[in-house]
Design a protein around this motif. Structure first.
Motif, mmCIF file in Angstrom:
data_model
loop_
_atom_site.group_PDB
_atom_site.id
_atom_site.type_symbol
_atom_site.label_atom_id
_atom_site.label_comp_id
_atom_site.label_asym_id
_atom_site.label_seq_id
_atom_site.Cartn_x
_atom_site.Cartn_y
_atom_site.Cartn_z
ATOM 1 N N THR A 181 0.852 -1.186 0.000
ATOM 2 C CA THR A 181 0.000 0.000 0.000
ATOM 3 C C THR A 181 0.887 1.236 0.000
ATOM 4 O O THR A 181 1.743 1.399 0.879
ATOM 5 N N GLN A 213 -5.307 7.395 -2.459
ATOM 6 C CA GLN A 213 -5.177 6.343 -1.461
ATOM 7 C C GLN A 213 -6.081 6.660 -0.273
ATOM 8 O O GLN A 213 -6.280 7.827 0.074
ATOM 9 N N TYR A 214 -6.668 5.623 0.318
ATOM 10 C CA TYR A 214 -7.486 5.792 1.510
ATOM 11 C C TYR A 214 -6.601 6.118 2.716
ATOM 12 O O TYR A 214 -5.440 5.704 2.789
ATOM 13 N N ASP A 215 -7.173 6.840 3.669
ATOM 14 C CA ASP A 215 -6.469 7.090 4.926
ATOM 15 C C ASP A 215 -6.524 5.876 5.851
ATOM 16 O O ASP A 215 -5.662 5.683 6.696
ATOM 17 N N SER A 216 -7.565 5.055 5.677
ATOM 18 C CA SER A 216 -7.746 3.887 6.536
ATOM 19 C C SER A 216 -6.762 2.775 6.168
ATOM 20 O O SER A 216 -6.552 2.490 4.984
ATOM 21 N N ASN A 218 -7.321 -0.254 6.541
ATOM 22 C CA ASN A 218 -8.109 -1.431 6.189
ATOM 23 C C ASN A 218 -8.582 -1.425 4.743
ATOM 24 O O ASN A 218 -9.167 -2.402 4.284
ATOM 25 N N ARG A 219 -8.359 -0.329 4.052
ATOM 26 C CA ARG A 219 -8.754 -0.241 2.648
ATOM 27 C C ARG A 219 -7.599 0.354 1.849
ATOM 28 O O ARG A 219 -6.825 1.147 2.373
ATOM 29 N N TYR A 220 -7.496 -0.035 0.604
ATOM 30 C CA TYR A 220 -6.431 0.520 -0.210
ATOM 31 C C TYR A 220 -6.873 0.607 -1.664
ATOM 32 O O TYR A 220 -7.813 -0.077 -2.093
ATOM 33 N N ILE A 221 -6.223 1.463 -2.408
ATOM 34 C CA ILE A 221 -6.470 1.655 -3.833
ATOM 35 C C ILE A 221 -5.228 1.224 -4.589
ATOM 36 O O ILE A 221 -4.105 1.609 -4.234
ATOM 37 N N ASN A 222 -5.399 0.424 -5.611
ATOM 38 C CA ASN A 222 -4.266 -0.011 -6.435
ATOM 39 C C ASN A 222 -3.766 1.139 -7.308
ATOM 40 O O ASN A 222 -4.545 2.007 -7.720
ATOM 41 N N LYS A 249 -9.309 8.388 -8.724
ATOM 42 C CA LYS A 249 -8.177 7.562 -9.113
ATOM 43 C C LYS A 249 -7.844 7.762 -10.587
ATOM 44 O O LYS A 249 -6.677 7.918 -10.958
#
Length: 273
Positions: A181, A213-216, A218-222, A249
């Motif tokens: 990530t 990209q997510y701040d969390s 537990n989640r992510y963006i490719n 994105k």
């Protein structure tokens, strides 16, 4: 826009060996360095998005009278037909959009996407009145087995600067793992390896670009897989995509083209509406 190099128009009736041979010819004439009618800084200079959430692509301070035209290309499908959509943005505003529908003559074959979808894209460009300064294509450019992905094939045929924006890696070796990530703005060079037959190993053929990209945790963006198509360098291709990604994105030109492709697809499915 009409083809400048009709000898490179993708012909789905060719054999696979002939298609691959044509791609090698394309790789020989493709230019993976900056050769644009406006400066890369002008295209990559992004201002605040207007109220409709579309990215503002502002001109440089010495070219305020001629803001660059940036086009996005995306596809949708209806049975055995490809629906190609093109939108052209100036200062974040859509000034033209066109679409075309063509029958797909061959199935999807990795590395030969342009022979399946290229006809519909060129048909849409034939309807376009604007002359874009750069075109962002949903697909690969130089990151391709023979350096001749969809963005490169279209760019060479029309002789227009193009950038390939793909969602997955077709070939090449990332400098770092893409399974991690990464924060926004991360660029990971992708180099040619033995999966790319037309250039030396180690040549940087594009980047994995983390536009959002997510701040969390537990989640992510490719990341997006960005590569030069034609008349654009690998670094400038990443600059343009990063600048035009705005709050999403995807870069705004292909994001808007994706939406228009869905609209055009709906019209094909419901011609009476």
């Amino acid at each position: 826009m009409d083809p400048v190099r009709p000898d490179f128009i993708p012909d789905p009736s060719l054999s696979q060996a002939e298609m691959e041979a044509l791609q090698r010819d394309i790789a020989e004439v493709a230019r993976f360095e900056d050769d644009l009618d406006v400066s890369p800084a002008a295209i990559a200079s992004a201002g605040d998005a207007p109220d409709d959430d579309q990215t503002t692509l502002s001109a440089s301070t010495d070219d305020t009278t001629n803001p660059p035209l940036v086009a996005g290309v995306d596809q949708a499908f209806v049975d055995d037909r490809a629906v190609s959509a093109i939108v052209v943005l100036r200062n974040g505003e859509v000034i033209e959009r066109v679409s075309a529908v063509e029958r797909t003559e061959i199935p999807y074959i990795p590395g030969l996407l342009s022979f399946r979808e290229g006809g519909a894209i060129l048909a849409a460009f034939a309807e376009l009145e604007a002359d874009p300064d750069v075109v962002l294509v949903d697909g690969s450019g130089r990151i391709h087995f023979r350096e001749a992905g969809l963005a490169t094939h279209i760019g060479i045929t029309l002789d227009v600067p193009t950038v390939g924006v793909a969602k997955s890696l077709l070939c090449g070796a990332p400098e770092q793992s893409l399974d991690e990530t990464y924060p926004e703005g991360t660029r990971i060079p992708i180099a040619a390896d033995d999966s790319v037959e037309t250039c030396p190993d180690g040549t940087v053929i594009g980047h994995a670009l983390q536009t959002r990209q997510y701040d969390s945790p537990n989640r992510y963006i490719n990341p997006l897989i960005v590569s030069p198509g034609h008349r654009v360098s690998a670094s400038t291709a990443a600059d343009i995509v990063e600048a035009t990604a705005d709050d999403y994105k995807l870069p705004e030109p292909t994001r808007v083209a994706d939406s228009y492709a869905d609209e055009a697809k709906a019209a094909v499915n419901n011609p009476s509406e």
